[in-house]
Design an enzyme around this catalytic site. Structure first.
Site, PDB file in Angstrom:
ATOM      1  N   TYR A 138       0.687  -0.729   0.289  1.00  0.00           N
ATOM      2  CA  TYR A 138       0.178  -0.078   0.115  1.00  0.00           C
ATOM      3  C   TYR A 138       1.355   1.278   0.289  1.00  0.00           C
ATOM      4  CZ  TYR A 138      -4.122   3.443   1.346  1.00  0.00           C
ATOM      5  OH  TYR A 138      -4.619   3.940   1.919  1.00  0.00           O
ATOM      6  N   LYS A 166      -0.853  -1.586  -3.889  1.00  0.00           N
ATOM      7  CA  LYS A 166      -2.774  -0.469  -4.050  1.00  0.00           C
ATOM      8  C   LYS A 166      -1.778   0.402  -4.078  1.00  0.00           C
ATOM      9  CE  LYS A 166      -5.781   1.845  -1.200  1.00  0.00           C
ATOM     10  NZ  LYS A 166      -6.472   2.145  -0.049  1.00  0.00           N
TER      11      LYS A 166
END
Lengths: 307, 498
Positions: A138, A166
């Protein structure tokens, strides 16, 4: 590319409903989970920032993850967020994810301490070791202060578990970099207003807070772009979604807006945990109007395709 | 560096973090297929790592990145002294991680920790340092030409190089290849042997830490058909340097012919004679050299002196002394610093070596082969026609052939398809020099077994290889192209108009 885990589709970072006294509203959480599974999202993320992880203890987060896993009943994968200020907390969350049988973990950079790429990579490898599960990285430098740079990405390649990212930096150059130089890490959209661009560069998944209350519309964009490769249609859907992105990102009240969106669907979300407060009337009205228009527009676009 | 105890080495081995992914474009990454293959500790049979099983698509990606790095000059056009600094830093990082590398090498290959600590790792470091130091000391040439011209003969890095490595000296052969190739400014794609990928992968990470730019050193682990052949056939690889078996090496010539006519350098097998004449001095010392030459590294050494060609008058005496010294070559746990003979690299290779020993009719010493370990073995054969005298066994097996004179000894020594190394033991200077000149091999040692050192070229005659040499400044040549730059200096107006 055949990674050890495919993050395909719409992954919803699930909101955490609270009662007015700040306690978990488990019934409401169960309803949200059931709603999302029924609507066809492809995976759930427990303990992401949209789930207000920063306002929960490690024990609470593991309890929420365990509850979510049990309610999913194996229908779609669960990704457990491990982002924390302290490495030990992240490791505990990763071990918790392993113990409850989560399919993957979400691994963010620790906030505030601003580690170097090397430090951040060693931190990530330590967390990985605790879980030995597929990992969705992330990258969110605006929240953590740290970009997962090339040195970081090169170093975490030590482990095959790092198979998704992500990407939430908002820097389109990162999309190009990941697509060209890191094809072994599945790139996922983490910046909602760039979803179309991500899909154009081959991203197979989208982690989108808005799918908490508009799952069908998010799935429609994913289907148009990734499944059907119909970017003309994708542009229309994206165009219809951009006002929502604007409300979500520019208001500075991302989580509150999403929680109110969930409430619009008749599901309880309750109060925010401090320091955040709920939306005021004007913000609520703006969201309601945007959602109405968006739903109608996308329904028309989708219907066109079926004629 | 002093050696540790067996327990300490085992503790280090248990604590190692083993690299398992390919190293491409400056970082570790799994095979695109997601497939892996198991790396086994040959001494225990235990699977120690699941390594990325790369294939054509991974080779393509590595070559693409190597080509980008070569063409934009991030390494190839770096000032020579800067390239030197990076490789010196790498040699220092290797020294700092020497113990970890030695243990990793031992558990991956079955080599003894004693050899890893005292030979493989230090020589690897020395080799890289040596080539690094040479970078800014090799000059180009100015050829004789008229006053109106300058003719420069310059060397340029050849481009993207495929390096295909053997399993017998994983780190050291890597250093032999990348030392001069990187020094020359090339970008490389390395295929370690499938049996022994770990230290190659770890070295790549250290090279990155040392400041080697991304894409310059890429490691693509996998099998021969999946990675070796795609390297050999790749249209965008300018050269392949291969060390390994003669059978495999010849395939690279086919690959080259059928692809882009890339240059091929081959370092292949050997069946190296050690000629001991009746006038050899100090047979005890000769025996030590013979034993060392035959059994070092479990005989898994292309330069092993695996054929003893001995004069009948000293044969019995010499074999007695060989038996005495061979006793020191005890077989055991490679992580025990007292062990001299570790495990053979794989079950398949053990089976092959044991198969050769089973064919021996006259075992003089040893002959025991069990559980991946083989005793130091000496077999006597009636003539050089024996399969044990002709084929490269690549195990601790010394084959003895008796002769009656100097000319016969040289004739038998040369009666082989190989020509990597040879040695001659005699106190007669004329014989020594005549023998050294007559022996058809790339390296000939007199009254000793050895390969020379980093400053001398290493490579073979006949089917032991060709196309270039490892080690020494000559190794740099094979990774470069010669270019002539001809400059007209004439200052004649008429000529300019014309």
């Amino acid at each position: 590319m055949t990674p050890i885990f495919n993050f395909d589709g719409i992954y919803t970072p699930v909101v955490t409903p609270f009662n007015e006294d700040g306690a978990f509203n488990w019934d409401a959480l169960a309803d949200v989970i059931e709603y999302l599974v029924e609507k066809g999202v492809h995976g759930l993320i427990s303990g992401g920032s949209t789930g207000e992880n920063y306002a929960q203890t490690v024990e609470e987060r593991i309890a929420v993850a365990k509850f979510t896993k049990e309610r999913i009943k194996g229908r779609i994968p669960l990704v457990v967020g491990t982002g924390a200020m302290i490495t030990d907390d992240s490791i505990a969350l990763a071990q918790g994810a392993k113990d409850i049988g989560a399919e993957a973990i979400l691994l963010a950079s620790p906030a505030y301490s601003v580690p170097t790429d090397r430090e951040n990579a060693l931190n990530a490898l330590a967390i990985d070791k605790a879980a030995d599960l597929p990992i969705m990285l992330y990258n969110y430098p605006h929240r953590t202060g740290t970009m997962m740079g090339e040195d970081f990405l090169d170093r975490v390649g030590r482990s095959r578990n790092f198979c998704g990212i992500k990407e939430s930096s908002g820097d389109i150059n990162r999309v190009h970099l990941l697509a060209r130089n890191y094809p072994h890490i599945q790139m996922g959209c983490g910046m909602d207003d760039q979803a179309l661009e991500f899909f154009a560069w081959g991203a197979p998944f989208w982690v989108c807070g808005g799918s908490n209350f508009l799952p069908e519309e998010h799935i429609a964009l994913y289907k148009a772009c990734v499944i059907d490769g119909d970017y003309a249609k994708g542009r229309k859907i994206m165009s219809a979604m951009l006002p929502l992105m604007s409300v979500l990102e520019q208001g500075g009240k991302f989580i509150q807006t999403i929680k109110h969106g969930v409430a619009l669907n008749g599901l309880e979300t309750g109060a925010m945990r401090p320091p955040l407060k709920g939306l005021n009337k004007d913000d609520k009205r703006t969201l309601e109007q945007v959602v109405r228009v968006l739903k109608a527009t996308i329904a028309n676009i989708t219907a066109e395709g079926t004629k | 560096m002093s050696l540790l105890t067996q327990d300490e080495y085992r503790a280090i081995a248990a604590d190692l973090i083993l690299p398992t992914n390919a190293f491409i474009d400056g970082g570790y990454r799994p095979a695109i297929s997601g497939k892996t293959f198991s790396s086994v500790n040959p001494a225990t049979g235990e699977i120690i790592a699941d390594i990325a099983a790369c294939a054509q698509e991974d080779v393509d990606f590595a070559v693409l990145k190597a080509r980008e790095s070569f063409d934009d000059g991030r390494w190839s056009k770096l000032h020579p002294s800067e390239r030197k600094d990076v490789l010196i830093r790498l040699s220092k990082l290797l020294a700092r991680n020497a113990r970890e590398l030695a243990v990793m090498e031992s558990i991956d290959s079955g080599k003894t920790i004693f050899d890893c600590e005292t030979v493989d790792v230090p020589e690897t470091i020395h080799c890289l340092k040596w080539h690094a130091e040479a970078i800014d000391k090799i000059y180009d040439q100015v050829a004789p030409a008229s006053d109106d011209h300058i003719a420069m003969v310059v060397r340029e890095p050849i481009g993207v190089v495929g390096l295909v490595l053997p399993w017998n000296f994983p780190l050291l052969m890597l250093a032999w290849k990348i030392g001069p190739a990187l020094a020359a400014g090339c970008s490389v794609v390395v295929k370690p042997a499938a049996e022994t990928s770990l230290t190659t992968l770890r070295l790549a990470e250290l090279a990155s830490e040392a400041g080697l730019p991304k894409g310059v050193l890429n490691i693509v682990p996998g099998g021969g058909a999946d990675v070796g052949e795609p390297i050999g056939r790749h249209m965008d690889i300018d050269m392949v340097s291969f060390t390994g078996s003669t059978v495999t090496g010849k395939r690279f010539l086919t690959y080259s012919a059928e692809s882009n006519a890339k240059e091929v350098v081959l370092e292949m097998g050997g069946k190296n004679p050690a000629v001991v004449m009746d006038d050899a001095e100090n047979l005890d010392r000769v025996a030590q050299h013979i034993v060392n030459g035959a059994f070092w590294n479990m005989g898994e050494n292309c330069s092993a002196s695996s054929r003893l060609i001995v004069h009948k008058d000293v044969k019995v005496d010499l074999l007695d002394r060989i038996a005495y010294h061979a006793r020191e070559w005890n077989v055991g746990d490679p992580l025990d610093p007292e062990t001299r003979l570790g495990a053979l690299v794989s079950q398949a290779h053990f089976d092959k070596v044991a198969g050769y020993i089973a064919q021996a009719e006259n075992v003089v010493i040893g002959g025991n082969a069990k559980g991946g370990f083989v005793d130091a073995t000496v077999v006597s054969v009636p003539s050089n026609d024996s399969i044990l005298a002709r084929e490269e066994i690549f195990g601790p097996v010394l084959t003895v052939i008796e002769v009656s004179g100097f000319d016969e000894a040289i004739q038998i020594a040369n009666d082989t398809e190989y020509g990597l190394c040879a040695s001659i033991f005699t106190a007669n200077t004329k014989r020594a020099i005549r023998g050294a000149r007559s022996l058809r091999a790339g390296t000939v040692t007199v009254n000793s077994f050895g390969e020379g050192d980093i400053s001398t070229p290493f490579g073979g005659y006949k089917q032991s290889g060709f196309g270039g040499r490892d080690n020494s400044v000559h190794a740099h040549d094979q990774y470069t192209q010669l270019k002539t730059i001809w400059i007209d200096l004439a200052d004649d107006a008429d000529e300019v108009v014309a």
